[in-house]
Design an enzyme around this catalytic site. Structure first.
Site, short mmCIF file in Angstrom:
data_model
loop_
_atom_site.label_atom_id
_atom_site.label_comp_id
_atom_site.label_asym_id
_atom_site.label_seq_id
_atom_site.Cartn_x
_atom_site.Cartn_y
_atom_site.Cartn_z
CB SER A 273 -22.18 -35.04 -36.63
OG SER A 273 -21.65 -36.28 -37.03
CE LYS A 279 -19.68 -34.38 -32.00
NZ LYS A 279 -18.32 -34.61 -32.54
CG ASN A 281 -19.37 -31.20 -34.30
OD1 ASN A 281 -19.11 -31.80 -33.27
ND2 ASN A 281 -19.81 -31.81 -35.39
NE ARG A 312 11.60 -8.31 -62.46
CZ ARG A 312 12.10 -7.45 -63.35
NH1 ARG A 312 12.86 -7.90 -64.34
NH2 ARG A 312 11.87 -6.17 -63.27
#
Length: 456
Positions: A273, A279, A281, A312
């Site tokens: 982080s 952290k 994550n 088309r």
């Protein structure tokens, strides 16, 4: 992709993005035109030597790709400025033989098919590796108990092996379709201006020869406004996205600090982080989840462009290009990330067991009451006391129960202890989990052993 590279590209497979470059798209258009010339020259429908002269004149380095991009808006597709630029590079006497019996949609659709097929092969290769990673997890954790959860709450015990089996089962359900698409789902487009092809082409079976030269399948008819091939590919990719999403939802939740049952592979620099260095994550899960969510949106666009009027379409044809190309690149990235995730997934059986025991009274109270039926007047209050204390103190129920009963008048013999060990084991309540694990392992072995293109 170029405009938002920092935002967009992290979710895609780098090699796939490189193979979807403007340069290689132009090369695919060149290869398609050359294949047509080769087939027509082979039947003496054009003078001999045209193919060699065209090859020499149309080398990729001679094209101004930026100019093709700048001119694309004038006709609504890149084939028109590509053909115009190619003709400026060709000798005057062979210009009439270039782009014969072909229209711009033939060039665009076929070039896309040529670029997408190797990307799907890469996805299928990674999916096979993912299944093998699942097989290792299943075999290693067939008897690793954990909490089964319904509506996000603990329910009854399962094993982590059977959870990984469910992950694999969802991939097994979609992989055969993707393999089939790789083998036969990428079609040549060659119908000319209004899709009725050219009588001479059909008489000499030139579309079949061009398809073979390009490694594509031959459609029943040109598919200018029959966009089922595009929808089939997008649907197959989105089904795979759903299976991947299911896996990473489980993993991300089990990686939560409060659960701590799994962790993503320890990769240097990943998961940090910018403001909270402590952290870790689940970034791989986030990358995969993002790619799959975007694929759902791309399928929505393609579904809304599948019904096209006349010979088309106005806008529907054009709107499907980027969702299909980008969606494929996203799924290639997700598959590659998922392979990394599952091959290095860190599993914490002790944490699984501890979390399971926090609510084990929910399924153990009745078996315990039945086991101590002859002491029912004493055992009911003791079980309830242990359950209440375990929840109040956030302790495991089994340990709390034994502490409680030790201080009671109920005596537990050695034989009784053995019966209790079986009674209290979470594996006693896991049903056919082990058989399910074995079933999936056998299915994975069968897929890996098949002599399909992904094993060549």
């Amino acid at each position: 992709m170029k405009i938002t590279q920092l935002i967009n590209q992290p979710f895609m497979h780098t090699n796939t993005v490189e193979h979807f470059s403007d340069r290689l798209f132009v090369q695919a258009m060149i290869d398609f035109e050359l294949a047509i010339i080769e087939a027509r020259e082979g039947h003496s429908l054009i003078p001999a030597g045209i193919l060699q002269q065209t090859k020499e004149a149309l080398t990729i380095d001679l094209f101004d790709i930026d100019e093709i991009g700048a001119q694309t808006y004038l006709g609504g597709n890149a084939a028109i400025p590509f053909v115009a630029q190619a003709k400026t590079l060709l000798p005057q006497d062979i210009k009439p033989y270039f782009h014969q019996t072909v229209t711009s949609q033939d060039v665009i659709d076929t070039a896309m098919m040529m670029m997408l097929k190797p990307a799907l092969k890469r996805i299928n290769n990674d999916l096979t590796d993912i299944l093998q990673a699942c097989a290792i997890l299943i075999e290693s954790h067939r008897a690793t108990p954990m909490a089964g959860r319904t509506l996000l709450q603990q329910a009854l015990p399962i094993t982590f092996g059977v959870k990984a089996s469910q992950w694999a089962a969802s991939l097994i359900a979609v992989l055969p379709n993707l393999m089939q698409l790789e083998q036969a789902g990428f079609y040549l487009q060659w119908g000319g201006p209004v899709g009725v092809s050219n009588e001479e082409n059909e008489r000499y079976k030139l579309p079949q020869q061009v398809a073979t030269l390009l490694g594509l399948s031959l459609p029943l008819l040109p598919w200018h406004t029959n966009r089922q091939p595009i929808h089939a590919l997008a649907s197959g990719l989105d089904a795979c996205a759903c299976a991947m999403e299911n896996i990473v939802e489980d993993i991300a939740l089990m990686c939560q600090s409060e659960l701590g049952e799994l962790a993503e592979p320890a990769i240097e620099g990943m998961g940090g982080s910018s403001s909270m260095p402590h952290k870790r994550n689940p970034v791989l899960c986030a990358l995969i989840k993002t790619a799959t969510l975007r694929m759902h949106g791309h399928l929505s666009v393609i579904s809304n462009t599948t019904a096209q009027p006349f010979e088309r379409a106005l806008g529907q044809w054009h709107a499907s290009w980027m969702p299909l190309m980008e969606g494929t690149a996203l799924l290639a990235g997700a598959a590659n990330y998922l392979k990394t995730l599952l091959q290095g997934l860190q599993v914490y059986p002790k944490r699984m067991a501890a979390n399971l025991d926090l609510n084990s009274d929910a399924y153990l109270i009745e078996p315990l009451r039945y086991h101590f039926l002859e002491h029912q007047e004493q055992i009911y209050p003791l079980i309830n006391q242990a359950s209440e204390q375990a929840h109040k103190e956030h302790k495991g129920f089994v340990k709390t129960f034994f502490e409680t009963i030790t201080h009671s008048s109920i005596q537990i013999s050695d034989h009784d202890s053995n019966e209790l060990a079986t009674l209290l084991s979470p594996l006693t309540y896991c049903g056919a989990a082990d058989k399910q694990c074995q079933l999936i392992i056998q299915a994975i072995e069968s897929i890996v052993a098949k002599p399909t293109s992904i094993n060549k």
